[in-house]
Design an enzyme around this catalytic site. Structure first.
Site, mmCIF file in Angstrom:
data_model
loop_
_atom_site.group_PDB
_atom_site.id
_atom_site.type_symbol
_atom_site.label_atom_id
_atom_site.label_comp_id
_atom_site.label_asym_id
_atom_site.label_seq_id
_atom_site.Cartn_x
_atom_site.Cartn_y
_atom_site.Cartn_z
ATOM 1 C CB CYS A 82 -2.406 -18.365 -10.441
ATOM 2 S SG CYS A 82 -2.204 -17.332 -8.982
ATOM 3 C CB CYS A 209 7.383 -19.146 -1.451
ATOM 4 S SG CYS A 209 6.808 -19.669 0.171
ATOM 5 C CE LYS A 335 11.494 -21.995 -4.664
ATOM 6 N NZ LYS A 335 12.011 -20.675 -4.995
ATOM 7 C CG HIS A 339 3.297 -17.323 -10.290
ATOM 8 N ND1 HIS A 339 2.557 -17.446 -11.452
ATOM 9 C CD2 HIS A 339 2.413 -17.496 -9.256
ATOM 10 C CE1 HIS A 339 1.289 -17.658 -11.141
ATOM 11 N NE2 HIS A 339 1.170 -17.692 -9.818
#
Lengths: 395, 474
Positions: A82, A209, A335, A339
């Site tokens: 990430c 999430c 968020k 992502h």
């Protein structure tokens, strides 16, 4: 060690709309982000001397060379999970700082939604080297939840207080995302909705999430002394830090799971290079890695925006909102903006770059007088992270 | 003197109310959790049997079951690894017949008697499956037993044994069948069970000049709650005083380990000098006479052993046929694999082999330089960085506490939510494991746990076994 402060400039950036881009392939997104960045820099693809591709899943530099029809120049694929986005920018920046190239391109992207991930990737067809029993079935949400549970415990928050504190972060992210035209999740949510949302990995619910998102972001870099030939409002790299921990969080009993050690080390490197003593006062905006609400909370503490254990007070006081002392994730964050693994760091940089230039796409989102901002991007899981911290600002 | 030197049992925590199978049906049956099978239960029973025993002095292990998860590949070697026994031992699977456990016991006694082994462990476990809503579905329970056979510190000496081989189709399952098949019930039980097990017991008594009144308890297999009384009556035993309770209403017929489990229950109550009959049935029968010795108090005094009584007393009852079916892997073939991501997940025979000590034996590395326990074992100590200086330490018998946890709603399709803790072990060490046999809502930071050998997933015909944490079972 040599500092690269003010030696490298970003002179063009691009970013696709983020979301479930069913009708767009990775090639479509790569071309769209790169074209915007090149147009922003006022150059063409033929002006690029070297390129870096940031993606978690695809391999080799050909992943961008093919769609962009790059003609036999050096292209490297970079991967740090990430944290890939900033890692790609770092590689490009160092090459420019070393004087090897004059004009380089960074393209970061991830095509997540072609594979129907139920959450963050568990697609082992593309992640073959996972342990057959130790790592089976663990989710990213579950691993971050370990930190949330521990944070509540360590700082004496009841489950209700803890959930509510995290919910305030998500409400802010959605508020910001709702105002950002390119964000994935463009809907405001209420505290009540967040607290009562279906559980993903207790104590983290659905709105704690980040989205699973398609998207791409790109940047054109050059040496700072050449930047003015591209544009007047270029930004320069002020600080850059990267840290990879020994990954012993699951093994050593003294790791507390309530701070990100890799973030602290990367931030220290970046602050030192940028000459920042008090990040809360000296930074005007921060995009932090908020794959989960707890990630943002702990990142704010580990980046030194507030003392450890005290993020709740700042969250309650609105310190990190658009009107607050240090706006965090004004874009909506991972968020709400979304992502796409490899793209996030570069996308966060896009937000800070536009804020510094005063060119936030929706005028109501534009912060006043942004001189420098921080981008925080991390890969891995609590206990086993890599982290990149990038600080960019007006020259 | 040859005989039993230690005993252990395992009854799964979970019970299915028979009412869930047939409205109004009485009692419960013991059922495996979704992550248990004959192998995991045998490991649990072996651990129960190993309390007070030096594992290094066990020379062999027999695994008896009609339900090995493999048609080709030994299960006993997995059980021996889970029990962390020595490598230079003999292991064997005894399979196919309901009397596989007692037949294994006879061979173990013969091996010790012949001097080829000083101590042999016989494990037996079954997870049999009746057709949905059938009488078998109601009657059959899951469980395991383990008996150690040795020639010193004997708690029940072998006085004699007697076996019968009998060819009959009373219950069978071909290699392609999921469910048990049977024939006319009265034929199977009168011409099969009652006749043949009685023949073996009568043969034992005649050979050893014993009479029914000589026995304090008879621990014998029975297909149903009542049939054992027919055998007792036929042979002159008093059904009220001499027949060991068969736990039919609280556990069910557990198949291969059943007679051995009843024998363990009898040992738990026995006085020194008592004569106990053990008899198993299936395609014939095996009967044994054991005389309890003074040594039994030492073994029985070990509070860590749960045996039959403690295992039966600690339970969680479900009254939900759907959940039972899901746990059996029969509701949806996908659930056999345990977790959602496992559609994609790969396993690796090479890694499972290379890391067999950490995966199956659950051995960590204790740094010789700083004493820190590292699990999984590291090349260099996570605490002090010293390279390659570790003592291998067994962690499977350690207790621990939950240091932090999540309850994951995405990870498992069968258990939602599934509790994922980070555990701190007594004596040092931290690791991430799954939790099982727990009520998610009751899990707390600081909660005490113990380790249990479970099946993580099935992939490409490979059963991936590893350890999970459970709350300390009462």
């Amino acid at each position: 060690m040599e500092s690269i402060k003010d030696k490298v400039a970003i002179v063009g950036m691009g970013c696709t709309r983020f979301g479930e881009l069913w009708d767009r392939s990775a090639e479509d997104m790569i071309v769209e982000a790169a074209e915007e960045a090149l147009a922003d820099a006022g150059i063409g693809i033929q002006d690029i001397q070297a390129a870096w591709a940031g993606t978690m899943f695809d391999y080799t530099g050909a992943t961008i060379a093919k769609p962009l029809k790059l003609q036999y120049i050096p292209v490297t694929r970079v991967e740090n999970a990430c944290g890939t986005g900033i890692e790609a920018i770092r590689a490009a920046a160092f090459a420019v700082a070393a004087g090897v190239y004059d004009r380089v391109l960074v393209v970061t992207y991830e095509k997540m939604k072609d594979y129907g991930f139920p959450g963050l990737p568990n697609d082992v067809e593309r992640l073959p080297r996972r342990h057959p029993v130790f790592e089976v079935g663990y989710t990213a949400a579950g691993n971050y939840a370990l930190a949330a549970t521990r944070y509540f415990r360590q700082y004496g928050l009841s489950n209700e207080e803890g959930k509510l504190t995290l919910a305030k972060i998500s409400v802010k992210s959605h508020y910001n995302g709702a105002r950002n035209p390119r964000a994935h999740l463009r809907r405001e949510v209420t505290l009540e909705q967040v607290v009562n949302a279906p559980m993903i990995a207790w104590p983290l619910g659905l709105f704690d999430c980040c989205g699973v998102t398609d998207g791409a972001a790109a940047a054109v870099l050059c040496r700072a002394e050449d930047a003015r030939s591209f544009r007047d409002d270029y930004v320069t790299i002020k600080g850059l830090g990267v840290s990879v921990g020994p990954g012993q969080g699951y093994v050593r009993t003294d790791y507390d799971y309530t701070h990100w050690g890799e973030t602290e080390h990367a931030a220290r490197q970046a602050y030192e290079m940028a000459g920042i003593k008090d990040p809360r006062k000296e930074l005007d905006v921060a995009e932090v890695h908020d794959c989960f609400s707890i990630s943002e909370l702990i990142a704010c503490e580990s980046l030194g925006f507030c003392p450890k254990g005290q993020a709740k007070e700042d969250i309650d006081a609105g310190t990190f909102t658009q009107e607050g002392e240090l706006p965090v994730n004004i874009s909506g964050g991972l968020k709400s903006f979304g992502h796409p693994i490899g793209a996030s760091g570069c996308r966060e940089t896009y937000e800070v770059y536009k804020q510094i230039q005063g060119k936030a796409e929706e005028p109501s989102r534009q912060l006043k007088n942004v001189q420098q901002g921080l981008i925080h991007n991390q890969g891995g899981l609590p206990g086993k992270f890599m982290c990149c911290v990038l600080i960019i600002g007006a020259p | 003197m040859i005989g039993i030197t230690s005993y252990g049992a395992y009854v799964p925590l979970w019970r299915l109310s028979r009412d869930a199978i047939a409205k109004g049906a009485k009692g419960e049956k013991a059922i495996c959790h979704y992550d248990e099978d004959a192998i995991t239960m045998a490991v649990a029973a072996a651990a129960d049997c190993l309390h007070g025993v030096e594992r290094e002095k066990v020379d062999g292990l027999i695994f008896a079951s009609t339900n090995s998860p493999y048609k080709e590949k030994q299960a006993a070697s997995i059980v021996a690894a889970g029990a962390d026994l020595r490598r230079d031992i003999v292991t064997a699977d005894f399979a196919g017949s309901l009397k596989a456990g007692t037949t294994g016991l006879r061979f173990a006694c013969d091996a010790v008697k012949a001097g080829s082994a000083k101590q042999m462990m016989v494990t037996a476990a079954d997870r049999r499956q009746g057709a949905p809503l059938s009488a078998y579905d109601q009657d059959l329970g899951d469980g395991a037993a383990a008996l150690m056979v040795g020639d010193s510190n004997v708690i029940a000496s072998l006085e004699g044994s007697y076996s019968i081989s009998d060819e009959i189709l009373d219950v069978w399952r071909s290699s392609d069948d999921t469910f048990l098949r049977t024939t006319h019930e009265r034929f199977a039980q009168t011409e099969g069970y009652v006749k043949v097990i009685s023949e073996a017991i009568a043969g034992l008594m005649k050979k050893n000049k014993l009479e029914a009144k000589d026995f304090a308890k008879i621990a014998i297999y029975t297909p149903t709650a009542r049939r054992v009384a027919d055998v007792a009556k036929k042979l002159g035993f008093d059904a009220k005083t001499q027949v060991q309770d068969v736990f039919f209403s609280v556990m069910g017929n557990t198949g291969v380990p059943y007679a051995m489990m009843l024998f363990v229950a009898a040992l738990e109550e026995a006085k020194p000098g008592d004569l106990i009959l053990l008899a198993g049935y299936g395609d014939g029968a095996d009967a044994f006479a054991f005389r309890v010795t003074e040594e039994i108090e030492k073994v029985r005094g070990n509070a860590a052993r749960r045996g039959m009584k403690k295992h039966l007393d600690s339970k969680m009852v479900i009254n939900d046929y759907k959940t039972y079916w899901l746990w059996r892997g029969l509701l949806n073939p996908i659930t056999e694999e345990g977790f959602l991501p496992h559609h994609y997940w790969k396993t690796s025979p090479v890694m499972l082999w290379r890391e067999r000590d950490r995966i199956l034996r659950f051995r960590g590395g204790k740094c010789k330089a700083c004493g820190a326990v590292n699990f999984p074992p590291q090349r260099a100590c996570g605490n002090c960085g010293t390279e390659g200086q570790f003592d291998s330490v067994r962690l499977s018998d350690k207790k621990g506490t939950i240091w932090t946890f999540s309850m994951d709603y995405l990870s498992s399709q069968v258990e939602v939510p599934i509790v994922c803790p980070l555990v701190h072990l007594e004596g040092g060490g931290r690791f991430q494991v799954y939790m099982t046999d727990c009520v998610a809502e009751e899990v707390k930071v600081g909660m005490e746990i113990e380790m249990s050998f479970r099946k993580i997933m099935v992939r490409d015909g490979i059963n991936n076994y590893y350890w999970k944490a459970t709350p300390i079972r009462a």
